[in-house]
Design an enzyme around this catalytic site. Structure first.
Site, mmCIF file in Angstrom:
data_model
loop_
_atom_site.group_PDB
_atom_site.id
_atom_site.type_symbol
_atom_site.label_atom_id
_atom_site.label_comp_id
_atom_site.label_asym_id
_atom_site.label_seq_id
_atom_site.Cartn_x
_atom_site.Cartn_y
_atom_site.Cartn_z
ATOM 1 C CE LYS A 23 -8.269 9.392 6.310
ATOM 2 N NZ LYS A 23 -7.495 7.857 6.759
ATOM 3 N N GLY A 72 0.963 -0.682 -0.279
ATOM 4 C CA GLY A 72 -0.192 0.298 -0.350
ATOM 5 C C GLY A 72 0.548 0.922 -0.144
ATOM 6 N NE ARG A 73 -3.135 5.671 -0.606
ATOM 7 C CZ ARG A 73 -3.977 5.592 -1.069
ATOM 8 N NH1 ARG A 73 -4.401 4.937 -2.567
ATOM 9 N NH2 ARG A 73 -4.819 4.820 -0.305
ATOM 10 C CG MET A 74 0.567 5.326 5.242
ATOM 11 S SD MET A 74 2.186 5.922 5.329
ATOM 12 C CE MET A 74 2.734 5.362 6.680
ATOM 13 C CB THR A 110 -5.063 13.043 12.350
ATOM 14 O OG1 THR A 110 -4.747 11.639 12.228
ATOM 15 C CG2 THR A 110 -5.035 13.911 12.718
ATOM 16 C CG HIS A 126 -7.116 13.081 4.877
ATOM 17 N ND1 HIS A 126 -6.784 13.134 5.473
ATOM 18 C CD2 HIS A 126 -6.160 11.909 5.003
ATOM 19 C CE1 HIS A 126 -6.838 13.270 6.916
ATOM 20 N NE2 HIS A 126 -5.539 12.227 6.294
ATOM 21 C CG HIS A 127 -4.606 10.412 -0.606
ATOM 22 N ND1 HIS A 127 -5.522 9.443 -0.580
ATOM 23 C CD2 HIS A 127 -4.570 10.403 1.224
ATOM 24 C CE1 HIS A 127 -5.914 7.962 0.246
ATOM 25 N NE2 HIS A 127 -5.008 8.917 1.452
ATOM 26 N N GLY A 131 -0.879 0.905 12.282
ATOM 27 C CA GLY A 131 -0.898 2.315 11.975
ATOM 28 C C GLY A 131 -2.624 2.679 11.385
#
Ligand code: NAD
Length: 245
Positions: free
Chosen positions: A137, A12-14, A144, A133-134, A76
């Protein structure tokens, strides 16, 4: 000897940001990359700590496996429902866990500043949280934004679920002092923007954080991985890792 890390959600991105940043953390070594279709159970004994950036629904299973194999865990993922949250928290009796809706140092400073500002400004100030956000998402509001609302509710002595207003539409009536508004914007490739607004008649304070790279989250999560392996079983957050408590 280096700390052995297993990354879940590695494609994934993260996950990709974690893999790119890991070589800069000399005390860490990535020993397994797990994504959809891979078997974490088969790899888990190779690691000291699991870093999970997959999906909220996967984290329950990851937590259970870590507890069974006595491996530290960094979580996360965001967007967990109440049942998932309850089940994940069970693992804290067996293993140390760092669970943070946001691993960036700047956002953790924003958490601290938000608490301070809410304490100083008092109940005359209306509280609103805006996040962007993008477009890819999946969960809303962001983890957050939820944490920011939790901090505000705690300082004001409000019940989070009762106080929260997710956007407003229709004849909703006048705003009451017992409300915390949360508004989620989605678009483009925005990595993560958060603003906390304290609005009174005659003045307004806005605290804003903007992330422009996922590396900030990845480096924070890897720092948490180095820290968590040395802790006793329990549930910690990034404020603990940064010594902000
Ligand atoms: P993404 O969709 O790009 O990546 C998720 C990855 O998890 C994908 O590669 C997917 O195939 C994989 N995955 C799905 N099911 C799996 C399974 N059963 N086992 C292993 N891997 C599986 O998402 P992303 O943008 O990388 O974000 C991942 C999570 O991290 C989200 O919950 C997001 O909100 C959260 N996030 C948290 C922070 C933070 O600082 N805490 C920062 C950014 C993103």
């Amino acid at each position: 000897m280096s700390i052995k890390v297993i990354i879940v959600g590695s494609k994934g991105r993260m996950g990709q940001a974690l893999l790119a940043c890991a070589p800069k953390h000399r005390g860490l070594q990535v020993v397994a990359q797990i994504d959809q279709g891979d078997d974490l159970a088969a790899a888990i004994d190779r690691g000291d700590v699991v870093v999970d950036f997959s999906s909220h629904a996967v984290t329950t299973h990851v937590g259970t496996l870590c507890a069974k194999h006595k491996k530290a865990l960094v979580i996360g993922t965001t967007g967990h429902n109440d049942t998932e949250t309850f089940e994940i928290k069970q693992a804290r009796k067996e293993i140390p866990i760092v669970w943070a809706s946001n691993f960036s140092t700047g956002v953790n400073t924003l958490f601290w500043l938000t608490r301070k500002a809410a304490e100083i400004l008092g109940p005359e100030f209306d509280l609103e949280v805006v996040e962007m956000h993008h477009r890819l998402k999946r969960d809303a509001p962001s983890g957050t934004a939820r944490t920011l609302a939790e901090i505000l509710a705690h300082v004001r002595g409000l019940h989070l679920k009762e106080a929260t207003r997710h956007g407003r539409v229709g004849i909703v009536g006048e705003r009451t002092p017992a409300e915390i508004g949360i508004h989620s914007l989605r678009g483009g490739d925005v990595v993560g923007d958060h603003t906390v607004i304290f609005a009174n008649t005659g003045e307004r304070l806005e605290l804003t954080h903007k992330a422009s790279s996922r590396d900030t989250f990845a480096n924070g999560a890897l720092r948490a991985a180095e820290w968590v392996v040395k802790q006793k079983p329990g549930l910690y957050d990034m404020q603990d890792v940064l010594g902000l408590k």
